[in-house]
Enzyme design. Structure first.
Site, PDB file in Angstrom:
ATOM      1  N   LYS A   1      -7.324  -9.362  -8.738  1.00  0.00           N
ATOM      2  CA  LYS A   1      -8.452  -9.431  -7.805  1.00  0.00           C
ATOM      3  C   LYS A   1      -9.552  -8.459  -8.213  1.00  0.00           C
ATOM      4  CE  LYS A   1      -8.209  -9.441  -3.245  1.00  0.00           C
ATOM      5  NZ  LYS A   1      -7.757  -9.324  -1.852  1.00  0.00           N
TER       6      LYS A   1
ATOM      7  N   LYS B   1     -12.413  -2.452  -5.945  1.00  0.00           N
ATOM      8  CA  LYS B   1     -13.188  -1.212  -6.064  1.00  0.00           C
ATOM      9  C   LYS B   1     -12.381  -0.141  -6.780  1.00  0.00           C
ATOM     10  CE  LYS B   1     -11.737   1.229  -2.025  1.00  0.00           C
ATOM     11  NZ  LYS B   1     -11.291   2.425  -2.764  1.00  0.00           N
TER      12      LYS B   1
ATOM     13  N   LYS C   1       0.818  -1.213   0.000  1.00  0.00           N
ATOM     14  CA  LYS C   1       0.000   0.000   0.000  1.00  0.00           C
ATOM     15  C   LYS C   1       0.852   1.264   0.000  1.00  0.00           C
ATOM     16  CE  LYS C   1      -4.374  -1.529   2.002  1.00  0.00           C
ATOM     17  NZ  LYS C   1      -5.375  -1.245   3.051  1.00  0.00           N
TER      18      LYS C   1
END
Ligand code: TRP
Length: 342
Positions: free
Chosen positions: A194, A197, A111
Site C-alpha cells: 500500500k 506515509k 499494529k
C-alpha cells in the site's frame, strides 16, 4: 435524514492514497448527505505523536479537506479532541463492547505486532472510540476503505448491544459506504504494498503537497513491467478487476487505477483507451492528469498552511456545531444508562 461521519488521522504526510481513498469521496458526498468530517487527533495518539507536530498535522488534514473542496458551510469540519463527548461516549462503549470482540480486530494485531504487551491500552480500545465518533451524532452512513470495515462492523455491534442492553432504540445501526476498487492506491515502487506515509522512500508516494515537478518525476520513475498495457479483456463478467489479474501486473493496475480514480472514469474505459500502449506514453498522460488534479490542491494547502488562523477558525466553528448535535444525544445516553443528572 442521512448523516455521514468520517475521520482522517493527523499523522502527517497526506498522500494520494488518503486523497483517493477518503478525502475525494468526502467531497462527492456533501451534496446528498449531512456530513461531519473529523480530524481524529485522539485516534492518532494511540501511537506516539510528537506534540508540536500533532498540531501541525491537525491543521494539515483540515487544509486538505478544504483544498479538496469540502465546504465548511455545508459540512462540519472539526478536530475530535475539541468535542469531549467523543471521549465520554467511548468510555461508556468500553463497558458495552466485549474483550472478545476487540481481540478479533486484525488492525490491532498488525499494529501491535510482536510487542503486544507494550502497545497502549488506547490502541486496543481504538474501535470503541471510533464507534463513539460515529454514534455521538447518530450517523447513518460511514464511508470506509477496506481496512476499516471490521471496525465499522464493531460499531454496528456496539449500537445493537447498547440498544438491547438498555431496552432503547437510541442508536441507528450505521451502514458502510464502500467506494470503487481504484481507491486502493499502492506504492509507486512496489505494487504489492500500500502507498504509505511510513514507507522510507519518498519516491514511493505522491504527497498531497507535491509540486508539479515532484509529481512528474515520481510517475516517470514509478516501477513498471516490460509488457504493453492490458486491455478490458482482463476484467471479469461484472466489469471488476479479478485479484489474479491485479497480482499478475500490480504496477500496471495500480497506475491504471489511479488514472481511473483521478479522471472519474470507469476502469473499463481507461483499459480500452490504453490497451497496447507503452508505459512511457501512458505515464506522460497520467502525469498531465495528476498535475492538473493535484497541483492546485497542493497550492491551496500551502496557502492555508501560511494562514493557520483561518484554519483554526474553521475547526472552532465546526467543533461548536458538532457539540450542539452531540450534547443532546449524550444526555439521552446518560438517561438510558442510569446516570443521575441532579
Ligand atoms: N480509524 C479511521 C482510520 O484510521 C479513522 C476514523 C476514526 C474514522 N473515527 C472514524 C473513520 C469514524 C470513519 C468513521 O482511517
Amino acid at each position: 435524514m442521512k448523516r455521514i461521519f468520517s475521520g482522517v488521522q493527523p499523522t502527517g504526510n497526506l498522500h494520494l492514497g488518503n486523497y483517493l481513498g477518503a478525502i475525494k469521496n468526502f467531497v462527492a458526498l456533501q451534496d446528498d448527505y449531512d456530513c461531519i468530517y473529523c480530524v481524529v487527533d485522539m485516534h492518532a495518539i494511540t501511537v506516539w505523536q510528537d506534540p508540536k507536530e500533532l498540531k501541525a498535522h491537525t491543521r494539515e488534514v483540515t487544509a486538505a479537506y478544504l483544498a479538496a473542496g469540502v465546504d465548511p458551510k455545508r459540512c462540519i469540519i472539526f478536530n475530535q479532541s475539541q468535542v469531549a463527548e467523543h471521549a465520554e461516549l467511548a468510555w461508556i462503549f468500553n463497558c458495552v463492547a466485549r474483550l472478545g470482540w476487540l481481540n478479533r480486530m486484525t488492525q490491532f494485531k498488525e499494529k501491535a505486532g510482536k510487542h503486544r504487551e507494550n502497545a497502549s491500552v488506547g490502541l486496543y480500545a481504538y474501535p470503541n472510540l471510533m464507534a463513539a465518533d460515529i454514534l455521538a451524532y447518530k450517523a447513518t452512513h460511514v464511508p470506509v476503505g477496506e481496512d476499516q470495515k471490521q471496525h465499522l462492523e464493531l460499531t454496528r455491534d456496539v449500537a445493537q448491544k447498547f440498544n438491547n442492553d438498555f431496552g432503547v432504540e437510541l442508536f441507528p445501526v450505521p451502514e458502510p459506504l464502500i467506494f470503487g476498487a481504484a481507491t486502493r492506491v499502492m506504492s509507486l515502487r512496489d505494487g504489492a504494498r500500500k502507498m504509505s506515509k511510513s514507507e522510507p522512500s519518498n519516491m514511493s508516494r505522491i504527497n498531497m503537497t507535491d509540486t508539479a515537478d515532484d509529481i512528474a518525476k515520481k510517475i516517470r520513475k514509478a516501477t513498471s513491467d516490460p509488457e504493453l498495457l492490458p486491455g478490458a479483456e482482463v476484467l471479469d463478467a461484472a466489469g471488476a478487476l479479478p485479484e489474479e489479474a491485479r497480482k499478475a501486473r500490480p504496477e500496471a493496475h495500480n497506475l491504471l487505477g489511479i488514472y481511473a480514480a483521478l479522471s472519474d472514469k470507469p476502469l473499463r474505459d481507461v483499459l480500452e483507451e490504453f490497451a497496447g500502449s507503452q508505459f512511457s506514453h501512458f505515464k506522460a498522460v497520467l502525469t498531465d492528469l495528476a498535475v492538473a488534479a493535484l497541483g492546485p490542491m497542493g497550492h491551496e494547502m500551502e496557502r492555508l498552511t501560511a494562514d493557520p488562523a483561518s484554519v483554526d477558525a474553521v475547526l472552532r466553528d465546526g467543533a461548536e456545531r458538532a457539540r450542539a448535535i452531540a450534547q443532546p444525544i449524550l444526555a439521552e445516553v446518560h438517561d438510558a444508562v442510569g446516570f443521575l443528572r441532579a
